[in-house]
Design a protein around this motif. Structure first.
Motif, PDB file in Angstrom:
ATOM      1  N   ALA A  58       0.861  -0.855   0.061  1.00  0.00           N
ATOM      2  CA  ALA A  58       0.085  -0.167  -0.031  1.00  0.00           C
ATOM      3  C   ALA A  58       0.959   0.846   0.493  1.00  0.00           C
ATOM      4  O   ALA A  58       1.778   1.321   0.880  1.00  0.00           O
ATOM      5  CB  ALA A  58      -0.884  -0.071   0.745  1.00  0.00           C
ATOM      6  N   ASN A  59       0.700   2.495  -1.071  1.00  0.00           N
ATOM      7  CA  ASN A  59       1.261   3.662  -0.459  1.00  0.00           C
ATOM      8  C   ASN A  59       0.476   5.087  -1.060  1.00  0.00           C
ATOM      9  O   ASN A  59      -0.122   4.187  -2.304  1.00  0.00           O
ATOM     10  CB  ASN A  59       3.020   3.172  -2.071  1.00  0.00           C
ATOM     11  CG  ASN A  59       2.605   2.841  -3.189  1.00  0.00           C
ATOM     12  OD1 ASN A  59       2.389   2.059  -3.354  1.00  0.00           O
ATOM     13  ND2 ASN A  59       2.876   3.523  -3.999  1.00  0.00           N
ATOM     14  N   PHE A  60       0.708   5.852  -0.985  1.00  0.00           N
ATOM     15  CA  PHE A  60       0.321   6.918  -1.566  1.00  0.00           C
ATOM     16  C   PHE A  60       1.149   7.550  -2.878  1.00  0.00           C
ATOM     17  O   PHE A  60       2.280   6.717  -3.761  1.00  0.00           O
ATOM     18  CB  PHE A  60       1.143   8.000  -1.212  1.00  0.00           C
ATOM     19  CG  PHE A  60      -0.366   8.296   0.277  1.00  0.00           C
ATOM     20  CD1 PHE A  60      -2.104   9.144  -0.534  1.00  0.00           C
ATOM     21  CD2 PHE A  60      -1.031   7.370   1.289  1.00  0.00           C
ATOM     22  CE1 PHE A  60      -2.821   8.939   0.701  1.00  0.00           C
ATOM     23  CE2 PHE A  60      -1.559   8.555   2.439  1.00  0.00           C
ATOM     24  CZ  PHE A  60      -2.232   8.924   2.310  1.00  0.00           C
ATOM     25  N   GLU A  61       0.119   7.366  -4.364  1.00  0.00           N
ATOM     26  CA  GLU A  61       0.649   8.191  -5.506  1.00  0.00           C
ATOM     27  C   GLU A  61       0.399   9.185  -5.869  1.00  0.00           C
ATOM     28  O   GLU A  61      -0.854   9.748  -6.123  1.00  0.00           O
ATOM     29  CB  GLU A  61       0.044   7.804  -6.657  1.00  0.00           C
ATOM     30  CG  GLU A  61       0.793   7.058  -8.426  1.00  0.00           C
ATOM     31  CD  GLU A  61       0.416   6.612  -8.765  1.00  0.00           C
ATOM     32  OE1 GLU A  61      -1.275   7.158  -9.602  1.00  0.00           O
ATOM     33  OE2 GLU A  61       0.977   5.016  -9.331  1.00  0.00           O
ATOM     34  N   GLY A  62       1.390  10.318  -6.275  1.00  0.00           N
ATOM     35  CA  GLY A  62       0.506  11.654  -6.257  1.00  0.00           C
ATOM     36  C   GLY A  62       0.010  13.284  -4.764  1.00  0.00           C
ATOM     37  O   GLY A  62       0.336  12.415  -3.673  1.00  0.00           O
ATOM     38  N   LEU A  63      -0.829  13.459  -4.955  1.00  0.00           N
ATOM     39  CA  LEU A  63      -1.335  14.391  -3.877  1.00  0.00           C
ATOM     40  C   LEU A  63      -1.877  13.194  -3.049  1.00  0.00           C
ATOM     41  O   LEU A  63      -2.374  13.363  -2.019  1.00  0.00           O
ATOM     42  CB  LEU A  63      -2.266  15.204  -4.833  1.00  0.00           C
ATOM     43  CG  LEU A  63      -2.432  16.105  -3.807  1.00  0.00           C
ATOM     44  CD1 LEU A  63      -1.074  16.943  -2.669  1.00  0.00           C
ATOM     45  CD2 LEU A  63      -3.504  17.039  -4.136  1.00  0.00           C
ATOM     46  N   SER A  64      -3.303  12.518  -3.810  1.00  0.00           N
ATOM     47  CA  SER A  64      -4.305  12.073  -3.342  1.00  0.00           C
ATOM     48  C   SER A  64      -4.360  10.014  -3.175  1.00  0.00           C
ATOM     49  O   SER A  64      -5.438  10.025  -2.997  1.00  0.00           O
ATOM     50  CB  SER A  64      -5.619  12.501  -2.729  1.00  0.00           C
ATOM     51  OG  SER A  64      -6.216  12.764  -4.164  1.00  0.00           O
ATOM     52  N   GLY A  65      -3.866   9.710  -4.428  1.00  0.00           N
ATOM     53  CA  GLY A  65      -3.691   8.780  -4.868  1.00  0.00           C
ATOM     54  C   GLY A  65      -3.347   7.247  -4.169  1.00  0.00           C
ATOM     55  O   GLY A  65      -2.407   7.753  -3.689  1.00  0.00           O
ATOM     56  N   ILE A  66      -3.527   6.690  -4.171  1.00  0.00           N
ATOM     57  CA  ILE A  66      -3.178   5.215  -3.424  1.00  0.00           C
ATOM     58  C   ILE A  66      -3.257   3.788  -3.690  1.00  0.00           C
ATOM     59  O   ILE A  66      -4.564   3.614  -4.598  1.00  0.00           O
ATOM     60  CB  ILE A  66      -4.177   5.256  -1.786  1.00  0.00           C
ATOM     61  CG1 ILE A  66      -4.386   6.008  -1.011  1.00  0.00           C
ATOM     62  CG2 ILE A  66      -4.420   3.992  -1.064  1.00  0.00           C
ATOM     63  CD1 ILE A  66      -5.587   5.847   0.205  1.00  0.00           C
ATOM     64  N   ASN A  67      -2.430   3.245  -4.598  1.00  0.00           N
ATOM     65  CA  ASN A  67      -2.416   1.874  -4.362  1.00  0.00           C
ATOM     66  C   ASN A  67      -2.240   0.882  -3.517  1.00  0.00           C
ATOM     67  O   ASN A  67      -1.891   1.066  -3.091  1.00  0.00           O
ATOM     68  CB  ASN A  67      -1.140   1.722  -5.693  1.00  0.00           C
ATOM     69  CG  ASN A  67      -0.855   3.212  -6.582  1.00  0.00           C
ATOM     70  OD1 ASN A  67      -2.053   2.700  -7.638  1.00  0.00           O
ATOM     71  ND2 ASN A  67      -0.072   3.495  -7.621  1.00  0.00           N
ATOM     72  N   LEU A  68      -3.175   0.117  -3.939  1.00  0.00           N
ATOM     73  CA  LEU A  68      -3.451  -1.332  -2.614  1.00  0.00           C
ATOM     74  C   LEU A  68      -2.963  -2.397  -3.966  1.00  0.00           C
ATOM     75  O   LEU A  68      -3.428  -2.553  -5.420  1.00  0.00           O
ATOM     76  CB  LEU A  68      -4.090  -1.248  -2.536  1.00  0.00           C
ATOM     77  CG  LEU A  68      -4.877  -0.081  -1.723  1.00  0.00           C
ATOM     78  CD1 LEU A  68      -5.968   0.308  -0.563  1.00  0.00           C
ATOM     79  CD2 LEU A  68      -4.427   0.104  -0.388  1.00  0.00           C
ATOM     80  N   THR A  69      -2.084  -3.436  -3.433  1.00  0.00           N
ATOM     81  CA  THR A  69      -2.006  -4.369  -4.427  1.00  0.00           C
ATOM     82  C   THR A  69      -2.257  -6.091  -3.077  1.00  0.00           C
ATOM     83  O   THR A  69      -1.841  -5.649  -1.965  1.00  0.00           O
ATOM     84  CB  THR A  69      -0.620  -4.820  -4.457  1.00  0.00           C
ATOM     85  OG1 THR A  69      -0.509  -3.866  -5.763  1.00  0.00           O
ATOM     86  CG2 THR A  69      -0.431  -6.279  -5.578  1.00  0.00           C
ATOM     87  N   ASP A  70      -3.268  -6.904  -3.917  1.00  0.00           N
ATOM     88  CA  ASP A  70      -2.770  -8.152  -3.166  1.00  0.00           C
ATOM     89  C   ASP A  70      -3.895  -8.313  -1.545  1.00  0.00           C
ATOM     90  O   ASP A  70      -3.067  -8.201  -0.370  1.00  0.00           O
ATOM     91  CB  ASP A  70      -2.011  -8.841  -2.679  1.00  0.00           C
ATOM     92  CG  ASP A  70      -1.278  -9.468  -4.410  1.00  0.00           C
ATOM     93  OD1 ASP A  70      -2.316  -9.618  -5.041  1.00  0.00           O
ATOM     94  OD2 ASP A  70      -0.178  -9.981  -4.699  1.00  0.00           O
ATOM     95  N   ILE A  71      -5.592  -7.727  -2.052  1.00  0.00           N
ATOM     96  CA  ILE A  71      -6.225  -7.652  -0.852  1.00  0.00           C
ATOM     97  C   ILE A  71      -6.712  -8.559  -0.445  1.00  0.00           C
ATOM     98  O   ILE A  71      -7.433  -9.022  -1.605  1.00  0.00           O
ATOM     99  CB  ILE A  71      -7.484  -5.871  -0.968  1.00  0.00           C
ATOM    100  CG1 ILE A  71      -6.271  -4.714  -1.520  1.00  0.00           C
ATOM    101  CG2 ILE A  71      -8.092  -5.724   0.832  1.00  0.00           C
ATOM    102  CD1 ILE A  71      -7.428  -3.686  -2.074  1.00  0.00           C
ATOM    103  N   THR A  72      -7.109  -8.962   0.724  1.00  0.00           N
ATOM    104  CA  THR A  72      -7.640 -10.483   0.479  1.00  0.00           C
ATOM    105  C   THR A  72      -8.266 -10.272   2.252  1.00  0.00           C
ATOM    106  O   THR A  72      -7.767  -9.289   3.095  1.00  0.00           O
ATOM    107  CB  THR A  72      -6.552 -11.506   0.809  1.00  0.00           C
ATOM    108  OG1 THR A  72      -5.546 -11.687   1.609  1.00  0.00           O
ATOM    109  CG2 THR A  72      -5.865 -11.788  -0.805  1.00  0.00           C
TER     110      THR A  72
END
Length: 653
Positions: A58-72
Motif C-alpha cells: 500500500a502506498n500513496f501516488e501523487g497528491l491523493s492517489g493510493i495503490n493497493l496490491t493483493d487485498i484479501t
C-alpha cells in the motif's frame, strides 16, 4: 516603515509558508496514517469478525492517489470472502484526517467476492452478527439519522470516476451456484456503462447496466437489461426457492435524498417490464405483469418509517396510492392504506396479471368503482386491530363471464371435485340425481347446525365477515403463519364449484373476487347457494352431498335426521375423511367429541336456535348405523357366559 503593500506581501508569504509546511507535514504523515488505518482495520477484522485482512502493498501516488496490491479478507476456517489483485483509488485527504473516507476515483483489476455455504459453515456468518454496542444499548434508534448516515457513507464510497475490469461476485450455497462476472464497469462524467456475464447451474446470460449516476448529489437514473435476446433470468432463486422469474428491463430513478427538519425524504421511481414469475405457492401457471411502475416518496423520522400516500403504484391500467408505516413512538404500530381512485371496471379486469386470474379471462363489465382499505395493527394492543374495506360502485354490472360462469349455480350442472390434482367422480347437481335433495327436504336442524359451525351470519353478510377477518389476521400475526382462515359458506361454495383446493395466492385472490361478484350482483339467492352447498360438499371418503352422507352414516333420508345426527354431520365438515377418530373402540363418541357437542348445543340455545325445553337434542347418543360403521375400530365384546354355580358344583365333585 513598511508600506501597506509590503505588509500584505509579507502576510501572503507567511500564509504560503504555513501551507507549504502543512502540505509537507501531511505528505510525511499520510504514509504513516495509511499504514495505521490498514493495521486498525486488520485488528478489527481479527477481534470482531475472526478474520484475517491483508494488504500486500500500500502506498500513496501523487497528491491523493493510493495503490493497493493483493487485498484479501479470509475468515478463519472458511473460504476467502474477497480477494482483489490491484486497486487504485484517490481519497479526500482532509476527510481522511477526520476519519471519513470519500473516494474520488477507483480502478479495480482482477478480483472476486464470494459467499459460500458448505454444510452449515458460512464464510460470511461472522459479519451477520449484531454489533455489541447495538445489543447493549436501550436507546431508541433514530431511523432518519441512522438511514441518512448509512446512505451517506455508502455514497461516499462510490467514486465519481470508476473503472472496473474482471471483478466476479460468486455464490455457492451447497452446490447451488451463481457467478456475476463484471467484465467492464465504467463511471465517467456521471454516465454509467457495464458489461456483465452471468452464469448459474441452469443458464448463462450477458447483462448491461446503463444510465446516469451522481453519488455526490445523491441522484441516479439507471436501466438494467439483457444484451442477448430474451428476458433477464433471476439467478439462484430458481434453485434455492423454486422461484423462476424473469423480466425484460428494470429502471431505477433516485431523484432526491434530503434530510431536513429531522426527517429524511427519498423520492424517485422504479419500473419493470414483462415481469414473469412462476412458483407453486403463487399459481399453477406463469404470472405475467406487462408493465409496472412505483413512484415512491419514502419518509423516515426519529420514530417512524413510511411510504407516503403521495406515492403511486401502477400496473397495466390499475393505479393506486399506497400508504405504509411502521411507528414506534409509544407502541409498535403497523399501518396500511390503499386508495384506488375511480376507474372503469373493464380496465380493472383487463389489467389483472395473466396467470394469476385465469378464471377472469374473457370477462366483461360495465360501470366504474373506487376502493379504500384502512388497516392498523398495534403490536401491544392486538385486539384493537382496524380493518376497513370499502368499495363504491357506479352502474357496475357483469355483462359476460369468463371461465367461471357464476350463473350455472342457478341450474343443473355436473360437479367434479379435484383432490390432490385428481379429478373425482362426476356428481349431477339436479333432480335427475336420486341423491340430490332440495333445501325444503333437508332436516331444518342440519341447516341450523351447519350455519352454527360454518357461517352463523350467512344470510346477512355479503360474502365476507369483517370481524372474522380481523380475528384471523390477529391470530396469523401472533403465530407468524397462516393458522386461521375466515372462510364463509359463500367462499367454500366458490372454491368447490369453480376453483380447486390448491393453496396458492392465485386461488385465494380469485376466490375473494368471485365471491364479491356473486354476493354483490344478486346472481344467486342465498337459499339456492345453501342448497347447492349441501349437495356438493365432501362428507366422507367418496361421499358427496347430504343425500349420500345421510345414507352412509345413518341409513336415513336427509329429512329424517335427528338433531344429534345433524350436529355430528356439521362437526365433521372440516375433516370429513377423519370422521372415524371421533369414536372410541366401543363405537361411541369420545369424551372430546362429546364436549364439543355439549358446547355447540349450549351455543345454539343461547342463540335461540333451540329452546331449553326442546328435548330433541337430549335423544340417544350418536351411533353410526350405515356403511360408515365399518370404518370404526370397534373391539369385539367377550360374549362367553360364566355359570358360577356350575363351576362350584364341578369343583365339589
Amino acid at each position: 516603515m513598511k508600506t501597506r503593500k509590503q505588509k500584505i506581501i509579507l502576510i501572503a508569504k507567511i500564509v504560503v509558508a504555513f501551507i507549504a509546511i502543512a502540505i509537507i507535514g501531511i505528505f510525511s504523515f499520510r504514509e504513516t496514517l495509511l499504514q495505521q488505518i490498514i493495521a486498525k482495520t486488520s485488528s478489527k477484522m481479527e477481534v470482531d469478525y475472526n478474520s484475517r485482512f491483508l494488504v500486500k502493498k500500500a502506498n500513496f501516488e501523487g497528491l491523493s492517489g493510493i495503490n493497493l496490491t493483493d487485498i484479501t479478507l479470509v475468515p478463519n476456517n472458511a473460504d476467502t470472502l474477497f480477494k482483489i489483485q490491484k486497486m487504485r483509488t484517490s481519497v479526500n485527504i482532509w476527510r481522511l484526517l477526520i476519519g471519513d473516507v470519500q473516494l474520488g476515483t477507483l480502478e479495480i483489476k482482477n478480483g472476486f467476492v464470494q459467499l459460500t455455504k458448505k454444510g452449515e459453515v458460512k464464510n460470511f456468518a461472522a459479519f451477520l452478527k449484531k454489533n455489541k454496542d447495538e445489543e447493549n444499548t436501550t436507546n431508541k434508534k433514530d431511523y432518519a439519522a441512522f438511514a441518512y448516515r448509512i446512505i451517506s457513507r455508502v455514497l461516499n464510497l462510490i467514486p465519481t470516476d470508476m473503472h472496473v475490469e474482471n471483478l466476479k461476485f460468486k455464490l455457492d450455497d451447497n452446490g447451488k451456484k451463481a457467478t456475476i462476472d463484471i467484465k467492464k464497469l465504467v463511471l465517467a462524467n456521471k454516465e454509467l456503462e457495464t458489461s456483465i456475464h452471468v452464469k448459474t447451474n441452469t443458464f448463462a446470460q450477458r447483462w448491461k447496466i446503463k444510465g446516469f449516476a451522481d453519488p455526490r448529489h445523491k441522484k441516479a437514473d439507471i436501466r438494467f437489461f439483457n444484451i442477448d435476446t430474451g428476458a433477464i433470468k433471476v439467478p439462484y432463486f430458481d434453485e434455492r426457492y423454486k422461484l423462476i422469474s424473469s423480466f425484460d428491463s428494470i429502471r431505477l430513478n433516485i431523484e432526491n435524498i434530503d434530510k431536513s427538519g429531522g426527517e429524511l425524504h427519498i423520492d424517485g421511481f422504479a419500473s419493470i417490464a414483462n415481469l414473469k414469475i412462476n412458483h407453486a405457492k403463487i399459481a399453477r401457471k406463469d404470472v405475467l405483469i406487462k408493465n409496472a411502475r412505483f413512484d415512491y416518496r419514502l419518509l423516515l423520522g426519529s420514530d417512524f418509517v413510511s411510504v407516503d400516500s403521495s406515492s403511486t403504484v401502477q400496473f397495466n391500467k390499475i393505479k393506486f396510492h399506497p400508504y405504509l408505516a411502521y411507528e414506534t413512538e409509544e407502541d409498535t404500530i403497523y399501518k396500511l392504506k390503499v386508495n384506488i381512485p375511480k376507474m372503469k371496471a373493464q380496465d380493472f379486469i383487463s389489467s389483472l396479471p395473466d396467470g394469476l386470474f385465469t378464471h377472469f379471462q374473457g370477462m366483461e363489465a360495465n360501470g366504474t368503482f373506487d376502493y379504500n382499505l384502512d388497516f392498523k395493527y398495534n403490536k401491544n394492543k392486538p385486539n384493537d386491530l382496524v380493518f376497513n374495506s370499502n368499495l363504491k360502485k357506479e352502474n357496475l354490472k357483469i355483462t359476460k363471464y369468463g371461465e367461471a360462469n357464476l350463473n350455472k349455480l342457478n341450474g343443473e350442472f355436473i360437479y367434479r371435485a379435484i383432490i390432490q390434482d385428481v379429478l373425482q367422480r362426476p356428481i349431477l347437481v339436479g333432480a335427475a340425481n336420486s341423491n340430490y335433495t332440495p333445501l325444503d327436504q333437508i332436516s331444518p336442524y342440519l341447516r341450523k347446525c351447519v350455519l352454527t359451525t360454518e357461517d352463523p351470519s350467512f344470510f346477512s353478510h355479503h360474502g365476507f365477515i369483517n370481524e372474522a377477518f380481523k380475528q384471523s389476521i390477529v391470530k396469523n400475526i401472533r403465530t407468524k403463519k397462516f393458522s386461521r382462515g375466515a372462510s364463509t359458506i359463500s367462499m367454500q361454495l366458490i372454491k368447490n364449484v369453480f376453483l380447486t383446493r390448491e393453496k396458492t395466492l392465485s386461488r385465494k385472490l380469485e376466490e375473494i373476487l368471485l365471491v364479491y361478484i356473486l354476493e354483490n350482483n344478486r346472481i344467486v339467492s342465498k337459499e339456492r347457494m345453501l342448497e347447492v352447498y349441501f349437495n356438493i360438499i365432501e362428507w366422507g371418503p367418496n361421499v358427496y352431498g347430504i343425500g349420500e352422507a345421510s345414507q352412509f352414516y345413518f341409513q336415513k333420508t336427509p329429512a329424517d335426521l335427528t338433531f344429534n345426527e345433524c350436529l355430528y354431520l356439521a362437526r365433521i365438515i372440516p375433516s370429513p375423511k377423519k370422521f372415524m377418530y371421533q369414536f372410541n373402540d366401543e363405537g361411541n363418541l369420545k369424551d372430546s367429541a362429546a364436549k364439543q357437542v355439549s358446547f355447540l348445543t349450549n351455543l345454539m340455545i343461547k342463540r335461540g336456535l333451540l329452546t331449553i325445553d326442546d328435548t330433541i337434542f337430549k335423544s340417544q347418543p350418536t351411533i353410526l348405523t350405515g356403511p360408515a360403521k365399518s370404518y370404526l375400530n370397534i373391539k369385539a365384546k367377550d360374549t362367553t357366559v360364566v355359570d358360577s354355580l356350575s363351576v362350584k358344583e364341578e369343583f365339589e365333585f
